[in-house]
Design an enzyme around this catalytic site. Sequence first.
Site, short mmCIF file in Angstrom:
data_model
loop_
_atom_site.label_atom_id
_atom_site.label_comp_id
_atom_site.label_asym_id
_atom_site.label_seq_id
_atom_site.Cartn_x
_atom_site.Cartn_y
_atom_site.Cartn_z
N LYS A 78 -5.83 1.55 2.31
CA LYS A 78 -4.54 1.50 1.60
C LYS A 78 -3.75 2.78 1.90
O LYS A 78 -4.31 3.87 1.96
CB LYS A 78 -4.81 1.36 0.10
CG LYS A 78 -3.57 1.12 -0.75
CD LYS A 78 -3.96 0.91 -2.22
CE LYS A 78 -2.74 0.58 -3.07
NZ LYS A 78 -3.09 0.37 -4.51
N SER A 158 -0.88 -3.81 -6.69
CA SER A 158 -0.24 -3.11 -5.60
C SER A 158 -1.02 -3.11 -4.29
O SER A 158 -0.43 -2.87 -3.23
CB SER A 158 0.01 -1.65 -6.03
OG SER A 158 -1.19 -0.94 -6.16
N SER A 182 -4.48 -3.43 -9.91
CA SER A 182 -4.01 -3.43 -8.52
C SER A 182 -5.06 -3.74 -7.45
O SER A 182 -4.71 -3.94 -6.29
CB SER A 182 -3.37 -2.08 -8.17
OG SER A 182 -2.07 -2.01 -8.69
#
Lengths: 495, 95
Positions: A78, A158, A182
Amino acid sequence: MSDLTDLSLAGARDALRRGDVTAAGLAQAYLDAAEAGAVLNAVVTPTPDLALQQAAAADERLAGGDAPDLCGIPIGVKDLFCTKGVRSQAGSKILDGFRPEYESTVTDRLFADGAVMTGKLNMDEFAMGSSNETSTYGPVVNPWRAKGSNADLTPGGSSGGSAAAVAAGLCLAALGTDTGGSIRQPAAFTGIVGIKPTYGRVSRWGIVAFASSLDQAGPMTRDVRDAAILLRAMCGHDPKDSTSAPRGVPDFEAMLEDGVAGRVIGVPREYRMDGMPDEIEALWRRGMDMLRDAGATMRDISLPHTKYALPAYYVIAPAEASSNLARYDGVRFGHRAALSQGDGITDLYEKTRAEGFGPEVQRRVMVGTYVLSAGFYDAYYNRARKVRALIKRDFEQVFEDGVDAILTPTTPSAAFPLGAMADADPIRMYLNDVFTVTVNLAGLPGISVPAGLDAAGLPLGLQLIGKPWEEGALLSAAHALEARAGFAARPDRWW
Amino acid sequence: MSIDRETARKVASLARIRVPDDRLDALAGEFNAILSFVEQLREVDVDGVAPMTSVTPMRLPRRDDVVTEGGQADAVLANAPEAREGFFAVPKVVE
């Protein structure tokens, strides 16, 4: 074997150790897959040179015969993780071109084990969002589509890039982070497994901070075994994070077969929300049957302050964000606004932040500023922290009464179309996290397991919540659920 | 408690985010939507409850007060939008 990208992490590890495949071959297969999947917009910074270099080193180590689990395993990371020399922007324009001079503790640990990074993955800006639509790189597209439709769906957020990349086979496993759901919500929306560990289990050092008392990193993988393997490699005490727990890390994979026989699984009545779709309710009931079949006992429980979790979160998280994001001022890194003649330092700050932060981040920073401002601190921030203490106490109470884990749906719906929430009140988007946010507030471990498809053929997830530090037991319960759910569906490859 | 245009302007200024005048009313509206949602917290009886300060009960560890990784000015400045002679450069602060 027909396709290297069909292997699970455990399968790839074993094949690498046997010499059936090479790390270089595996890395190349995933670099190719990522390139072919560019339309999903999941990988924002591919790192082919680094990947091939790391793969070559991994192959040498594998030949030496003492390779850790992660040696030669291609992962995606990420964009929230700082990776040395590789663009790390947290999905934000304000970190335009930022190349950290240091490595986050988690990626450092994984690289030390021989993991191979194939690229940085898209995400909502500063991890603020539930649909991956707030990213400066643009939205990620879910590899899943509803039956008979070509509409692009959200992968959730997210960690939407991580979820889409794993579901579409663009990387073998990915790193995500979870502040209010998330990891778990996008895992549910894409039919993969995602675990948020106990707060303090995984070092936060070198991960761009959103809300420091809620943030935890965790693995996003194709199955529970892969999650157990990757989580173990990520965990461990780190003196550079003062909230990192000085605790030993068990071999989670070895605990997977422990099962749930004789365990008590709590089913919280407050999670039965008004207006919850029947399909979610039915999935939840099937989950209870599966765990009963595995030998567990279901118990109706009450977590009375559940209703107040989202309101408390939307005070605490913005408050912490307003403080954490104060560092983006155009002075030390990232974007700086062009100034006009006579502009001073305040103009520099204000223009830079107005240009660099997207609308959702601006909104949350300002809400956080407001709830921390003189005169409102007690009414909002302190009250929210008191309610948070009560939410945590609810969980402690049921665990004291003999409950071993808690079963809930992961999300109130399946993936929705990109753009569907564009005109909605921000609160409607926030409701995506209604089942997951309590877990962050209480600092507990939670895992989402793919458990079925809805009528449109889209994946749905069930969440298991565990006791603090008992990720091993939680993963073994998830493993039992996974075995009975038998979720084997994959998105049709349209890209 | 309702946020008006002037409060929105003040909050934006405290947050050091420039908001154009024609956006202030909309911004105030968004704040009010979020704040009326969190208003529910007032229903909770929090008498005698201490605000949560630590997620897991642990004492904040201390370390020796020594430099651990010093002497890296170049690395510190490497990402600066503007740096000069070993310093971050900003517009003139003192008149």
